[in-house]
Design a protein around this motif. Structure first.
Motif, PDB file in Angstrom:
ATOM      1  N   LEU A 376      -0.068 -13.721  53.495  1.00  0.00           N
ATOM      2  CA  LEU A 376       0.611 -14.139  52.266  1.00  0.00           C
ATOM      3  C   LEU A 376       1.764 -13.203  51.938  1.00  0.00           C
ATOM      4  O   LEU A 376       2.893 -13.649  51.684  1.00  0.00           O
ATOM      5  N   PHE A 377       1.510 -11.903  51.968  1.00  0.00           N
ATOM      6  CA  PHE A 377       2.569 -10.937  51.652  1.00  0.00           C
ATOM      7  C   PHE A 377       3.676 -10.953  52.703  1.00  0.00           C
ATOM      8  O   PHE A 377       4.849 -10.785  52.370  1.00  0.00           O
ATOM      9  N   ALA A 378       3.314 -11.155  53.975  1.00  0.00           N
ATOM     10  CA  ALA A 378       4.330 -11.249  55.025  1.00  0.00           C
ATOM     11  C   ALA A 378       5.247 -12.436  54.750  1.00  0.00           C
ATOM     12  O   ALA A 378       6.480 -12.331  54.852  1.00  0.00           O
ATOM     13  N   GLY A 379       4.648 -13.579  54.403  1.00  0.00           N
ATOM     14  CA  GLY A 379       5.454 -14.769  54.094  1.00  0.00           C
ATOM     15  C   GLY A 379       6.352 -14.550  52.891  1.00  0.00           C
ATOM     16  O   GLY A 379       7.534 -14.927  52.903  1.00  0.00           O
ATOM     17  N   ILE A 380       5.807 -13.916  51.848  1.00  0.00           N
ATOM     18  CA  ILE A 380       6.599 -13.648  50.637  1.00  0.00           C
ATOM     19  C   ILE A 380       7.773 -12.720  50.952  1.00  0.00           C
ATOM     20  O   ILE A 380       8.869 -12.874  50.401  1.00  0.00           O
ATOM     21  N   SER A 381       7.578 -11.763  51.873  1.00  0.00           N
ATOM     22  CA  SER A 381       8.671 -10.836  52.215  1.00  0.00           C
ATOM     23  C   SER A 381       9.868 -11.572  52.800  1.00  0.00           C
ATOM     24  O   SER A 381      11.018 -11.147  52.604  1.00  0.00           O
ATOM     25  N   PHE A 382       9.622 -12.670  53.514  1.00  0.00           N
ATOM     26  CA  PHE A 382      10.727 -13.476  54.053  1.00  0.00           C
ATOM     27  C   PHE A 382      11.314 -14.406  52.992  1.00  0.00           C
ATOM     28  O   PHE A 382      12.514 -14.689  53.018  1.00  0.00           O
ATOM     29  N   ILE A 383      10.492 -14.874  52.069  1.00  0.00           N
ATOM     30  CA  ILE A 383      11.006 -15.703  50.976  1.00  0.00           C
ATOM     31  C   ILE A 383      11.928 -14.863  50.092  1.00  0.00           C
ATOM     32  O   ILE A 383      12.996 -15.326  49.658  1.00  0.00           O
ATOM     33  N   ALA A 475       3.941 -18.891  57.295  1.00  0.00           N
ATOM     34  CA  ALA A 475       2.989 -17.792  57.080  1.00  0.00           C
ATOM     35  C   ALA A 475       2.161 -18.016  55.816  1.00  0.00           C
ATOM     36  O   ALA A 475       0.939 -17.798  55.813  1.00  0.00           O
ATOM     37  N   ILE A 476       2.811 -18.452  54.744  1.00  0.00           N
ATOM     38  CA  ILE A 476       2.094 -18.705  53.486  1.00  0.00           C
ATOM     39  C   ILE A 476       1.102 -19.855  53.652  1.00  0.00           C
ATOM     40  O   ILE A 476      -0.040 -19.798  53.172  1.00  0.00           O
ATOM     41  N   LEU A 477       1.527 -20.911  54.365  1.00  0.00           N
ATOM     42  CA  LEU A 477       0.633 -22.048  54.616  1.00  0.00           C
ATOM     43  C   LEU A 477      -0.582 -21.617  55.423  1.00  0.00           C
ATOM     44  O   LEU A 477      -1.727 -21.975  55.097  1.00  0.00           O
ATOM     45  N   LEU A 478      -0.364 -20.824  56.480  1.00  0.00           N
ATOM     46  CA  LEU A 478      -1.484 -20.325  57.287  1.00  0.00           C
ATOM     47  C   LEU A 478      -2.412 -19.428  56.467  1.00  0.00           C
ATOM     48  O   LEU A 478      -3.627 -19.440  56.656  1.00  0.00           O
ATOM     49  N   SER A 479      -1.823 -18.650  55.547  1.00  0.00           N
ATOM     50  CA  SER A 479      -2.653 -17.774  54.709  1.00  0.00           C
ATOM     51  C   SER A 479      -3.577 -18.597  53.814  1.00  0.00           C
ATOM     52  O   SER A 479      -4.743 -18.235  53.610  1.00  0.00           O
ATOM     53  N   ILE A 480      -3.068 -19.707  53.301  1.00  0.00           N
ATOM     54  CA  ILE A 480      -3.881 -20.595  52.452  1.00  0.00           C
ATOM     55  C   ILE A 480      -5.009 -21.226  53.263  1.00  0.00           C
ATOM     56  O   ILE A 480      -6.173 -21.277  52.827  1.00  0.00           O
ATOM     57  N   ILE A 481      -4.663 -21.719  54.477  1.00  0.00           N
ATOM     58  CA  ILE A 481      -5.675 -22.326  55.348  1.00  0.00           C
ATOM     59  C   ILE A 481      -6.757 -21.306  55.703  1.00  0.00           C
ATOM     60  O   ILE A 481      -7.955 -21.601  55.663  1.00  0.00           O
ATOM     61  N   LEU A 482      -6.323 -20.074  56.045  1.00  0.00           N
ATOM     62  CA  LEU A 482      -7.275 -19.020  56.403  1.00  0.00           C
ATOM     63  C   LEU A 482      -8.175 -18.673  55.227  1.00  0.00           C
ATOM     64  O   LEU A 482      -9.385 -18.464  55.393  1.00  0.00           O
ATOM     65  N   PHE A 483      -7.604 -18.636  54.032  1.00  0.00           N
ATOM     66  CA  PHE A 483      -8.386 -18.348  52.827  1.00  0.00           C
ATOM     67  C   PHE A 483      -9.445 -19.429  52.601  1.00  0.00           C
ATOM     68  O   PHE A 483     -10.604 -19.121  52.294  1.00  0.00           O
TER      69      PHE A 483
END
Length: 497
Positions: A376-383, A475-483
């Motif tokens: 999630l944080f990795a995805g946010i860093s690119f956003i 990355a954010i989508l994968l983080s949600i699925i993993l959660f």
């Protein structure tokens, strides 16, 4: 390595002398400090050296080619660790592997320090890849050897050692970046070579007194029959590679594009084979097979995370050079200095996260949930880094604080995922494949950078928002699925928390 050998090694190491730790930690701390100073100093200016024009002291390569080379180089460094670990375990011992690796790294940096052509550049890359593969995994192994398995100082010792890594990574870009970009690239590479030379001197002159037998005993030496078979295999492999190069090069089949594609396939194929072999092995129990299944989504999440994190040395390094306003508060910032942010933030935040997990105790997130937070944080860093283009356009120079913020956010993700991943790997590994599973963990970084070599070519100032938004969004989508799948993954871990 037998229990008797372990005890023999520990007994040979002076057990006090470095902040209450074994004296050998001094040797290993400063060897790794200077090796990381050397590596990260070189890496801080390598991309710019490749794509800066010849008149500006560079090689004048296409920017997309330079970005791909950086990713391939990073991928090969992590892949070579498998070879380095095998050579140490079966032939050299870890101490010799560290020394020979340091010599190769130093020679690679010396080759970069010599004004030359592209051929000399690629020779240096080969030397550094092989050298890092020998040194990096094995110096960490020696740290484990100087402590007994029951020694409660072990975790603290690794923390001190890890601090040495990040201190070297923090200081190097500030010095090498300043000299390399403002004065001369080759002078900057010379400083990196001197750093590795100092590390070699520390190791050479203190290892006998401080390390005792640590690193000198070959864990699983080859028998004479195995040596002959191995020599035949290596000779045959080299012959096949040379024949393939001799055939494909004149025909125009071996190009940078095909080599990049090959590394990409290799980066995904090797870990896939690892998973299949471990899962199907008769030495793997039913419970261990279940844990391997649980490890697969964590591995995929790790690949996604490192794909973003490692672009800090490629795409974001280019962003710092071409898109960032380097005049800030009356100072002229070197674009290479941004490479110091990651280790600086780790040094500052690692103790905070260590305290946080202890404070939360049984209430802390599960391993899969920590991984999802990392993603999630990795995805946010690119956003975050696409916002300046959204607000100010693709042609305006960006306030450097945006870049600082992006690096800061991805480090939060790294501290949620990287140390947890190392710990989870040791817990989920099948007993018969404990060392190889750790190699598999590092291959997630190799796979990530192999993928990056394919995708960095899509980055341009015009596609900036789409590039960062797509990768960050995935990355954010994968983080949600993993959660959402975390409870199911946890059940496959069979009691591991």
């Amino acid at each position: 390595m037998s229990h008797i050998n372990r005890q023999k090694i520990v007994s040979s190491v002076p057990q006090t002398g470095f902040f209450g730790h074994p004296k050998g930690l001094f040797t290993l701390f400063f060897t790794e400090f200077w090796e990381r100073f050397s590596y990260y100093g070189m890496r801080a200016i390598l991309l710019y050296y490749m794509y800066y024009s010849v008149t500006n002291g560079g090689l004048g390569l296409e920017k997309s080619t330079a970005l791909a080379i950086m990713s391939i180089y990073g991928s090969l460094v992590y892949m070579s660790g498998i070879i380095g670990g095998w050579l140490a375990d079966r032939i050299l011992g870890t101490s010799k592997a560290v020394f020979y690796g340091g010599v190769l790294i130093m020679l690679g940096h010396i080759a970069l320090a010599i004004p030359g052509n592209t051929s000399l550049f690629f020779i240096s890359m080969i030397l550094i890849v092989l050298g890092t593969g020998l040194l990096k995994p094995n110096v960490s192994s020696i740290v484990g050897e100087i402590y007994s398995e029951e020694d409660n100082r072990r975790d603290s010792g690794f923390s001190i050692f890890y601090m040495g890594i990040n201190l070297g990574g923090f200081i190097a870009p500030l010095i090498v970046g300043e000299v390399g970009l403002k004065h001369d690239f080759h002078l900057g590479f010379s400083i990196a070579a001197v750093g590795m030379f100092i590390g070699l001197l520390v190791f050479l002159f203190t290892r006998k007194k401080n390390l005792g037998l640590a690193g000198n005993i070959v864990a699983n030496p080859l028998s004479n029959v195995e040596k002959k078979k191995t020599l035949k295999f290596i000779s045959l492999s080299i012959a096949i590679i040379l024949i393939l190069i001799a055939i494909t090069l004149p025909l125009g089949l071996l190009t940078f594009k095909t080599f990049t594609a090959f590394i990409g396939v290799l980066g995904l194929l090797i870990p896939t084979i690892y998973f299949i072999v471990m899962y199907r092995s008769p030495d793997t129990t039913a419970i261990e097979r279940s844990r391997i299944i649980a490890y697969i989504p964590l591995f995929i999440a790790s690949v996604m995370f490192w794909s973003i994190q490692e672009q800090g040395a490629t795409i974001l390094a280019n962003y710092a050079d071409t898109r960032t306003d380097l005049e800030f508060l009356g100072l002229t910032i070197s674009p290479a200095w941004f490479q110091s942010l990651n280790p600086l933030f780790i040094i500052l935040l690692a103790p905070v996260f260590a305290w946080l997990w202890v404070k939360l105790g049984n209430r802390q997130p599960s391993i899969p949930k920590k991984f999802s937070l990392g993603l999630l944080f990795a995805g946010i860093s690119f956003i975050v880094i696409l916002l300046p283009a959204y607000f100010g356009g693709e042609n305006s120079l960006v306030n450097p604080l945006w870049l600082v913020l992006s690096y800061f956010i991805v480090v939060i993700g790294e501290l949620c995922l990287s140390p947890v991943g190392l710990s989870a790997t040791t817990k989920l590994a099948p007993a018969a494949f404990s060392a190889q599973t750790m190699s598999l963990w590092f291959l997630s970084n190799a796979a990530a950078q192999a993928i990056n070599a394919q995708i960095v070519k899509f980055y341009t100032p015009e596609t900036e928002m789409v590039y960062f938004g797509t990768i960050g969004g995935i990355a954010i989508l994968l983080s949600i699925i993993l959660f959402l799948l975390s409870s199911k993954i946890q059940s496959f871990m069979k009691g591991i928390k």
